[in-house]
Design a protein around this motif. Sequence first.
Motif, PDB file in Angstrom:
ATOM      1  N   ARG A 349       0.829  -1.209   0.000  1.00 27.83           N
ATOM      2  CA  ARG A 349       0.000   0.000   0.000  1.00 27.83           C
ATOM      3  C   ARG A 349       0.865   1.262   0.000  1.00 27.83           C
ATOM      4  O   ARG A 349       1.872   1.321   0.688  1.00 27.83           O
ATOM      5  CB  ARG A 349      -0.869  -0.024   1.254  1.00 27.83           C
ATOM      6  CG  ARG A 349      -2.285   0.352   0.968  1.00 27.83           C
ATOM      7  CD  ARG A 349      -3.085   0.276   2.234  1.00 27.83           C
ATOM      8  NE  ARG A 349      -3.684   1.577   2.417  1.00 27.83           N
ATOM      9  CZ  ARG A 349      -4.324   1.952   3.484  1.00 27.83           C
ATOM     10  NH1 ARG A 349      -4.401   1.148   4.527  1.00 27.83           N
ATOM     11  NH2 ARG A 349      -4.862   3.138   3.539  1.00 27.83           N
ATOM     12  N   VAL A 350       0.431   2.245  -0.766  1.00 29.65           N
ATOM     13  CA  VAL A 350       1.170   3.525  -0.807  1.00 29.65           C
ATOM     14  C   VAL A 350       0.182   4.692  -0.689  1.00 29.65           C
ATOM     15  O   VAL A 350      -1.010   4.526  -0.943  1.00 29.65           O
ATOM     16  CB  VAL A 350       1.982   3.679  -2.124  1.00 29.65           C
ATOM     17  CG1 VAL A 350       3.011   2.576  -2.271  1.00 29.65           C
ATOM     18  CG2 VAL A 350       1.064   3.735  -3.343  1.00 29.65           C
ATOM     19  N   GLN A 351       0.700   5.849  -0.290  1.00 30.01           N
ATOM     20  CA  GLN A 351      -0.125   7.068  -0.257  1.00 30.01           C
ATOM     21  C   GLN A 351       0.125   7.952  -1.482  1.00 30.01           C
ATOM     22  O   GLN A 351      -0.586   8.935  -1.695  1.00 30.01           O
ATOM     23  CB  GLN A 351       0.154   7.875   1.020  1.00 30.01           C
ATOM     24  CG  GLN A 351      -0.625   7.393   2.232  1.00 30.01           C
ATOM     25  CD  GLN A 351      -0.131   6.050   2.713  1.00 30.01           C
ATOM     26  OE1 GLN A 351       1.062   5.865   2.933  1.00 30.01           O
ATOM     27  NE2 GLN A 351      -1.044   5.103   2.841  1.00 30.01           N
ATOM     28  N   ALA A 352       1.158   7.644  -2.260  1.00 25.34           N
ATOM     29  CA  ALA A 352       1.401   8.370  -3.521  1.00 25.34           C
ATOM     30  C   ALA A 352       2.314   7.520  -4.386  1.00 25.34           C
ATOM     31  O   ALA A 352       3.059   6.671  -3.883  1.00 25.34           O
ATOM     32  CB  ALA A 352       2.056   9.727  -3.252  1.00 25.34           C
ATOM     33  N   TRP A 353       2.244   7.772  -5.677  1.00 23.06           N
ATOM     34  CA  TRP A 353       3.127   7.103  -6.640  1.00 23.06           C
ATOM     35  C   TRP A 353       4.031   8.104  -7.330  1.00 23.06           C
ATOM     36  O   TRP A 353       3.620   9.254  -7.567  1.00 23.06           O
ATOM     37  CB  TRP A 353       2.299   6.414  -7.743  1.00 23.06           C
ATOM     38  CG  TRP A 353       1.576   5.165  -7.350  1.00 23.06           C
ATOM     39  CD1 TRP A 353       0.238   5.037  -7.125  1.00 23.06           C
ATOM     40  CD2 TRP A 353       2.150   3.863  -7.171  1.00 23.06           C
ATOM     41  NE1 TRP A 353      -0.065   3.739  -6.815  1.00 23.06           N
ATOM     42  CE2 TRP A 353       1.091   2.997  -6.833  1.00 23.06           C
ATOM     43  CE3 TRP A 353       3.445   3.351  -7.264  1.00 23.06           C
ATOM     44  CZ2 TRP A 353       1.292   1.633  -6.593  1.00 23.06           C
ATOM     45  CZ3 TRP A 353       3.633   1.988  -7.013  1.00 23.06           C
ATOM     46  CH2 TRP A 353       2.567   1.157  -6.683  1.00 23.06           C
ATOM     47  N   ALA A 354       5.235   7.646  -7.686  1.00 22.43           N
ATOM     48  CA  ALA A 354       6.124   8.414  -8.562  1.00 22.43           C
ATOM     49  C   ALA A 354       6.506   7.471  -9.694  1.00 22.43           C
ATOM     50  O   ALA A 354       7.177   6.459  -9.464  1.00 22.43           O
ATOM     51  CB  ALA A 354       7.360   8.875  -7.801  1.00 22.43           C
ATOM     52  N   LEU A 355       6.082   7.807 -10.908  1.00 17.68           N
ATOM     53  CA  LEU A 355       6.134   6.842 -12.012  1.00 17.68           C
ATOM     54  C   LEU A 355       6.854   7.381 -13.241  1.00 17.68           C
ATOM     55  O   LEU A 355       6.633   8.528 -13.627  1.00 17.68           O
ATOM     56  CB  LEU A 355       4.692   6.488 -12.440  1.00 17.68           C
ATOM     57  CG  LEU A 355       3.734   6.013 -11.341  1.00 17.68           C
ATOM     58  CD1 LEU A 355       2.320   5.869 -11.910  1.00 17.68           C
ATOM     59  CD2 LEU A 355       4.224   4.708 -10.731  1.00 17.68           C
ATOM     60  N   GLY A 356       7.676   6.525 -13.835  1.00 17.24           N
ATOM     61  CA  GLY A 356       8.091   6.755 -15.219  1.00 17.24           C
ATOM     62  C   GLY A 356       9.473   7.330 -15.464  1.00 17.24           C
ATOM     63  O   GLY A 356       9.953   7.288 -16.587  1.00 17.24           O
ATOM     64  N   SER A 357      10.142   7.910 -14.454  1.00 19.14           N
ATOM     65  CA  SER A 357      11.468   8.493 -14.715  1.00 19.14           C
ATOM     66  C   SER A 357      12.415   7.391 -15.183  1.00 19.14           C
ATOM     67  O   SER A 357      12.450   6.304 -14.599  1.00 19.14           O
ATOM     68  CB  SER A 357      12.019   9.135 -13.443  1.00 19.14           C
ATOM     69  OG  SER A 357      11.086  10.041 -12.920  1.00 19.14           O
ATOM     70  N   GLY A 358      13.178   7.660 -16.232  1.00 19.16           N
ATOM     71  CA  GLY A 358      14.126   6.672 -16.745  1.00 19.16           C
ATOM     72  C   GLY A 358      13.475   5.490 -17.433  1.00 19.16           C
ATOM     73  O   GLY A 358      14.128   4.473 -17.687  1.00 19.16           O
ATOM     74  N   VAL A 359      12.199   5.622 -17.748  1.00 20.34           N
ATOM     75  CA  VAL A 359      11.496   4.556 -18.476  1.00 20.34           C
ATOM     76  C   VAL A 359      11.159   5.110 -19.864  1.00 20.34           C
ATOM     77  O   VAL A 359      10.525   6.167 -19.959  1.00 20.34           O
ATOM     78  CB  VAL A 359      10.195   4.136 -17.756  1.00 20.34           C
ATOM     79  CG1 VAL A 359       9.442   3.089 -18.572  1.00 20.34           C
ATOM     80  CG2 VAL A 359      10.508   3.622 -16.363  1.00 20.34           C
ATOM     81  N   PRO A 360      11.608   4.438 -20.940  1.00 17.47           N
ATOM     82  CA  PRO A 360      11.295   4.949 -22.278  1.00 17.47           C
ATOM     83  C   PRO A 360       9.787   4.988 -22.514  1.00 17.47           C
ATOM     84  O   PRO A 360       9.035   4.196 -21.939  1.00 17.47           O
ATOM     85  CB  PRO A 360      11.954   3.938 -23.223  1.00 17.47           C
ATOM     86  CG  PRO A 360      12.978   3.238 -22.385  1.00 17.47           C
ATOM     87  CD  PRO A 360      12.439   3.233 -20.981  1.00 17.47           C
TER      88      PRO A 360
END
Length: 566
Positions: A349-360
């Motif tokens: 479980r998380v309270q926020a997401w950080a997505l996509g850095s360094g992902v093409p």
Amino acid sequence: MIEAWSVADVRAAEHPLLAAGDPLMERASFALATIVARDVARRRSVVGPDGGRRDGRVTGARAVLLVGPGNNGGDTLFAGAHLVRRGMGVLAVLASEHVHGGGLAALRRAGGRVVELVPESGGEGGASRWGDPDPATVEDAVSRAVGADVVLDGLLGIGASGALRGPAAVLVRRLVEVLGARTDRDERGGDGSVRSRPWVVAVDVPSGIGVDDGTLPGTVLRADRTVTFGAAKPGLLVPPAAGAAGHGAVVEIGLALGADPAGPPGPAVRRLEARDVGRLWTVPGPEDQKYTRGVLGVVAGTPTFPGAAVLVTSAAVRTGPGMVRYQGPDDVARAVLAARPEVVPASGRVQAWALGSGVPAAAAGGAGHDEPDPGGQHARIRAALADAAGDPGGATSSGGPVPTVVDAGALSLLPDRCPPWFVLTPHAGELATLLQGRGEAVDRPGVEAEPLRWARRAHELTGATVLLKGSVTLVVGPARVYAQADAPAWLATAGAGDVLTGILGVVLAGHAARAVAEPGSVAELAAAAALVHGLAAERANPGGPISALDVAAAVPGVVCELVAAR
Ligand SMILES: NC(=O)C1=CN([C@@H]2O[C@H](COP(=O)(O)OP(=O)(O)OC[C@H]3O[C@@H](n4cnc5c(N)ncnc54)[C@H](OP(=O)(O)O)[C@@H]3O)[C@@H](O)[C@H]2O)[C@@H](O)CC1
Ligand SMILES: Nc1ncnc2c1ncn2[C@@H]1O[C@H](COP(=O)(O)OP(=O)(O)O)[C@@H](O)[C@H]1O
Ligand SMILES: [K+]
């Protein structure tokens, strides 16, 4: 907080005061002259017997006024009269067929000199409208301006429409050309006496900027200082025009902006200052434990770009979350753990997401790409986006919607419509790609020329809050726009954006419930993260080169100072 109000709002606030006979122009011009005299004294500072610098004399300094047709020129002429009374030599260059009569008379009475700008050919003949002042060619006017201690740009104010036109445009183009050939290094010799560049003060706004949208429709004289009346204007905060404004000074002239409940809903653009951010930082108390403080889930990096995962998680850990969870390929997770053993490499479980850095980015159309899903990260990002939107069927359920940073490759995986608690963090090139994918014909230079317009458009098209990275970071969310300019240009370095992703993720995790319940708050949180990022960059190595990881390392010190000062 700095609040910038639109031209329409400023005019509406000015209206009742003018109707009541309030001397707004007198107030504005007196304050303008006071600030100009103070700047001139500082620029003419001398070394005292004790070796310290002290302000120089205003008497004997030379000012050139560039005067346009409206009240902006009027402010400038009245200020010129005050400067003459302080002992300065003042020359007004009238760059328009009509100028403010009262201002001109006041300058003349005080003893100021006046010349009328004429075309190089010598003019079309006919008597001068201004009591036969001497004619001045553009070259004359430029050489007077360049030789002055201070130039006041009073050609156009909030009444400007489009690029400067006519003789004023020719004058500014030539002046910019001549001043552009002189570097800041020319400004002062060792004894402080040499000045080959005048100090340029923009009256209300640099003449000819897009006052409401921050565009530069034509050549604009860059100011060292802008003295603005009543309230800041959007174009003083929003790029590219903000780059022409120099140091700011807002002169209070009694406008009751924001006081009328039936009036405009709020400023057009805001800029957070350090004290605002200190106040909204989440500080743990004795009752807290790690799960109450906010857990950030990170999906970043691939086997080809593992560094981004290290940078996002390093910055996140340094920003003070309860926990950072990392999801990604095993070898990337190992790199993350080697750098930050605090990170938990497991879903939950998380309270926020950080997505996509360094992902093409996903290839347009999906199929036919060499590696359709690098390291399986696209699948993880899709699952996290569904979770973040509040989809209960996802593999990782956070038990409800959670705020989310959508960076780099994750921008290509967005649904058509997003909730406002998704914060998209493109740079100008990524924003152009996102907009093209939604039918807009705009490229990177187009975004850079009109960043506010295009960040707004992306917000309208996606529903998400949009944080557009650059020397000024713009944030557009529901009913709110922020323009943060806290970072040194040294921050323009690979990986700096990944650090912002981590900081922003933790800020959102600390305010998760509010971000979802009050969509209007998300832009403010994103602006706060940009401010911390910028201050951390400055603190990492003031005045010199910085690496992205150094920015992350500087975050705890910045947070400590912000919280201590609140
Ligand atoms: N608001 C306040 O509270 C207070 C405001 N004050 C001051 O008033 C200023 C606003 O004054 P303002 O309304 O007279 O407009 P301003 O910009 O001086 O000139 C408009 C003229 O320029 C012309 N023009 C337009 N575009 C042009 C172009 N591209 N190239 C060439 N010409 C162009 C336009 O002609 P038009 O286009 O209409 O033919 C019109 O004649 C404001 O900035 C502040 O300094 C203070 O005194 C105190 C309180
Ligand atoms: N001229 C500049 N002055 C200050 N900050 C800048 C400047 N140019 C870029 N930045 C900041 O540097 C960061 C770069 O991020 P980004 O372009 O995503 O790089 P990366 O993807 O390599 O991490 C952003 O936070 C941006 O706002
Ligand atoms: K001006």
